[in-house]
Scaffold this motif. Sequence first.
Motif, mmCIF file in Angstrom:
data_model
loop_
_atom_site.group_PDB
_atom_site.id
_atom_site.type_symbol
_atom_site.label_atom_id
_atom_site.label_comp_id
_atom_site.label_asym_id
_atom_site.label_seq_id
_atom_site.Cartn_x
_atom_site.Cartn_y
_atom_site.Cartn_z
ATOM 1 N N ALA A 64 -6.854 4.742 10.950
ATOM 2 C CA ALA A 64 -8.779 5.305 11.040
ATOM 3 C C ALA A 64 -8.844 3.141 11.797
ATOM 4 O O ALA A 64 -9.954 3.108 12.779
ATOM 5 C CB ALA A 64 -9.186 5.687 10.083
ATOM 6 N N CYS A 65 -8.859 2.614 10.405
ATOM 7 C CA CYS A 65 -8.567 0.761 10.420
ATOM 8 C C CYS A 65 -8.209 0.494 11.793
ATOM 9 O O CYS A 65 -9.265 -0.098 12.425
ATOM 10 C CB CYS A 65 -8.730 0.138 9.521
ATOM 11 S SG CYS A 65 -9.797 0.630 7.839
ATOM 12 N N LEU A 66 -6.861 0.293 12.474
ATOM 13 C CA LEU A 66 -6.723 0.229 13.285
ATOM 14 C C LEU A 66 -7.327 0.525 15.318
ATOM 15 O O LEU A 66 -7.736 -0.147 15.665
ATOM 16 C CB LEU A 66 -5.477 0.046 13.687
ATOM 17 C CG LEU A 66 -4.260 -0.586 12.693
ATOM 18 C CD1 LEU A 66 -2.682 0.142 12.565
ATOM 19 C CD2 LEU A 66 -4.214 -2.110 12.734
ATOM 20 N N ASP A 169 -0.203 -1.589 7.941
ATOM 21 C CA ASP A 169 0.045 -0.649 7.331
ATOM 22 C C ASP A 169 -1.114 0.801 7.535
ATOM 23 O O ASP A 169 -2.535 0.492 7.845
ATOM 24 C CB ASP A 169 -0.784 -1.138 5.919
ATOM 25 C CG ASP A 169 -0.226 0.106 4.968
ATOM 26 O OD1 ASP A 169 0.872 0.538 3.920
ATOM 27 O OD2 ASP A 169 -1.170 1.145 4.859
ATOM 28 N N LYS A 170 -0.253 2.117 7.863
ATOM 29 C CA LYS A 170 -1.260 3.014 7.606
ATOM 30 C C LYS A 170 -1.731 3.808 7.141
ATOM 31 O O LYS A 170 -2.512 4.122 7.710
ATOM 32 C CB LYS A 170 -0.154 3.502 9.374
ATOM 33 C CG LYS A 170 1.079 2.785 10.058
ATOM 34 C CD LYS A 170 0.194 2.092 11.003
ATOM 35 C CE LYS A 170 1.126 1.940 12.236
ATOM 36 N NZ LYS A 170 1.692 0.783 11.683
ATOM 37 N N THR A 171 -1.486 4.482 6.092
ATOM 38 C CA THR A 171 -2.317 4.496 5.159
ATOM 39 C C THR A 171 -3.260 3.645 3.675
ATOM 40 O O THR A 171 -3.753 3.477 3.855
ATOM 41 C CB THR A 171 -0.560 5.657 4.592
ATOM 42 O OG1 THR A 171 0.239 5.071 4.101
ATOM 43 C CG2 THR A 171 -0.652 6.377 5.921
ATOM 44 N N TYR A 172 -2.579 3.718 2.660
ATOM 45 C CA TYR A 172 -3.008 3.731 1.587
ATOM 46 C C TYR A 172 -2.533 1.903 1.066
ATOM 47 O O TYR A 172 -3.347 2.099 0.569
ATOM 48 C CB TYR A 172 -2.475 4.328 0.482
ATOM 49 C CG TYR A 172 -2.276 6.298 0.959
ATOM 50 C CD1 TYR A 172 -3.468 7.365 0.524
ATOM 51 C CD2 TYR A 172 -0.471 6.540 0.748
ATOM 52 C CE1 TYR A 172 -3.236 7.945 0.780
ATOM 53 C CE2 TYR A 172 -1.063 8.127 0.648
ATOM 54 C CZ TYR A 172 -2.279 9.019 0.563
ATOM 55 O OH TYR A 172 -1.704 10.347 0.650
ATOM 56 N N GLY A 173 -1.760 1.591 1.669
ATOM 57 C CA GLY A 173 -1.740 0.326 1.348
ATOM 58 C C GLY A 173 -2.483 -0.867 2.131
ATOM 59 O O GLY A 173 -2.642 -2.258 1.683
ATOM 60 N N TRP A 174 -3.478 -0.526 3.049
ATOM 61 C CA TRP A 174 -4.037 -1.132 4.041
ATOM 62 C C TRP A 174 -5.359 -1.784 3.253
ATOM 63 O O TRP A 174 -4.823 -3.696 3.296
ATOM 64 C CB TRP A 174 -5.159 -0.799 4.923
ATOM 65 C CG TRP A 174 -6.198 -0.741 5.507
ATOM 66 C CD1 TRP A 174 -7.328 -1.333 5.345
ATOM 67 C CD2 TRP A 174 -6.297 -1.242 7.057
ATOM 68 N NE1 TRP A 174 -7.613 -2.349 6.203
ATOM 69 C CE2 TRP A 174 -7.434 -2.196 7.215
ATOM 70 C CE3 TRP A 174 -5.243 -1.551 8.533
ATOM 71 C CZ2 TRP A 174 -7.310 -3.008 8.915
ATOM 72 C CZ3 TRP A 174 -4.923 -2.022 8.704
ATOM 73 C CH2 TRP A 174 -6.527 -2.883 9.353
ATOM 74 N N LYS A 218 2.160 2.941 -2.854
ATOM 75 C CA LYS A 218 2.500 1.803 -1.218
ATOM 76 C C LYS A 218 1.364 1.125 -1.843
ATOM 77 O O LYS A 218 2.113 -0.663 -1.887
ATOM 78 C CB LYS A 218 1.330 2.610 -0.516
ATOM 79 C CG LYS A 218 1.484 2.107 1.021
ATOM 80 C CD LYS A 218 2.436 2.967 1.754
ATOM 81 C CE LYS A 218 3.344 2.237 3.340
ATOM 82 N NZ LYS A 218 1.639 3.174 4.325
ATOM 83 N N ILE A 219 1.133 0.763 -2.457
ATOM 84 C CA ILE A 219 -0.119 -0.651 -3.328
ATOM 85 C C ILE A 219 1.255 -1.215 -3.967
ATOM 86 O O ILE A 219 1.514 -3.137 -3.330
ATOM 87 C CB ILE A 219 -0.724 -0.208 -3.803
ATOM 88 C CG1 ILE A 219 -2.227 -0.179 -3.460
ATOM 89 C CG2 ILE A 219 -0.890 -1.632 -4.715
ATOM 90 C CD1 ILE A 219 -2.812 1.064 -4.553
ATOM 91 N N ILE A 220 1.962 -0.331 -4.734
ATOM 92 C CA ILE A 220 3.255 -1.582 -4.993
ATOM 93 C C ILE A 220 4.443 -2.642 -4.277
ATOM 94 O O ILE A 220 4.716 -3.463 -4.555
ATOM 95 C CB ILE A 220 3.588 -0.693 -6.881
ATOM 96 C CG1 ILE A 220 2.354 -0.562 -7.495
ATOM 97 C CG2 ILE A 220 5.071 -1.854 -7.494
ATOM 98 C CD1 ILE A 220 1.427 -1.328 -7.798
ATOM 99 N N GLY A 221 4.451 -0.668 -3.211
ATOM 100 C CA GLY A 221 5.555 -1.450 -2.477
ATOM 101 C C GLY A 221 5.083 -2.827 -1.897
ATOM 102 O O GLY A 221 5.994 -3.590 -1.436
ATOM 103 N N TRP A 222 4.363 -2.837 -1.344
ATOM 104 C CA TRP A 222 3.653 -3.835 -0.295
ATOM 105 C C TRP A 222 3.587 -5.202 -1.372
ATOM 106 O O TRP A 222 3.910 -6.329 -1.275
ATOM 107 C CB TRP A 222 1.861 -3.823 0.372
ATOM 108 C CG TRP A 222 1.966 -2.988 1.494
ATOM 109 C CD1 TRP A 222 1.443 -1.904 1.841
ATOM 110 C CD2 TRP A 222 2.178 -3.497 2.138
ATOM 111 N NE1 TRP A 222 1.419 -1.471 2.764
ATOM 112 C CE2 TRP A 222 2.048 -2.774 4.030
ATOM 113 C CE3 TRP A 222 2.791 -5.458 3.173
ATOM 114 C CZ2 TRP A 222 2.081 -3.514 5.032
ATOM 115 C CZ3 TRP A 222 2.986 -5.267 4.176
ATOM 116 C CH2 TRP A 222 2.840 -4.518 4.892
ATOM 117 N N ILE A 223 3.050 -5.549 -1.970
ATOM 118 C CA ILE A 223 3.303 -6.320 -3.649
ATOM 119 C C ILE A 223 4.700 -7.375 -3.817
ATOM 120 O O ILE A 223 4.799 -8.004 -3.645
ATOM 121 C CB ILE A 223 2.839 -6.040 -4.822
ATOM 122 C CG1 ILE A 223 1.023 -5.926 -4.844
ATOM 123 C CG2 ILE A 223 3.172 -7.305 -5.539
ATOM 124 C CD1 ILE A 223 0.820 -5.203 -5.989
#
Length: 229
Positions: A64-66, A169-174, A218-223
């Motif tokens: 949505a943001c993209l 990121d397309k979902t929770y990691g934005w 997703k968040i931990i993965g990005w970090i």
Amino acid sequence: MNKIKVIIPAYNEEKAIANVIRDIPNCVSEIIVISNNSTDNTITVAQNAGATVLSENRKGYGYACLKGLEYISKQEIKPDIIVFLDGDYSDYPEELTKLIAPIVNDNIDFVIGARVARLREKNSMTPQQVFGNWLATFLMKILFKATFTDLGPFRAIKYDKLLALNMEDKTYGWTVEMQLKALKQKMSYVEIPVRYKNRIGVSKISGTVKGTFMAGIKIIGWIFKYTYK
């Protein structure tokens, strides 16, 4: 005069979205609501409230943001500042002026609205949200010497700096992706304490076990992805 646009991802927020749009200060030049595969009257309500409404049928906050950024990229006159805001009325949209002040007055690149405990309405954040925010910001402090305390979705950033982040990121990691990339690019940032209240309706992420689990992963993965970049 800074040109400000607001991007609001919204999934089935017909009961809340008009309130959000109504409370956004007049300094904003355009309010862009992205209906993220809504099945209710979110689109009609948002249009009637005066917003530009786009549709993104691929489910995901980042999608949505993209979509909103793609729309802005095609405009002849670009904004100076982008503000991201949820469509559930858990934030106080009138506090937008507080968020943009460090950018306008102090040339800060990026501002997070921090949902500090003393300003939060009781039960407005679930225990898993509080823990997830603590864990993510703790890891960013240890790994990147960051001073973030929250992954709050209410945030403001210079438009050119946002483009430089090349968000993907397309979902929770934005939200965490934005913060990690800002750290990597050594952008200036501050947190501004903001009020936070119980949302209208049920959260699509923290309100479900699956949503909470997937967001956490997703968040931990990005970090950890950025730890080794």
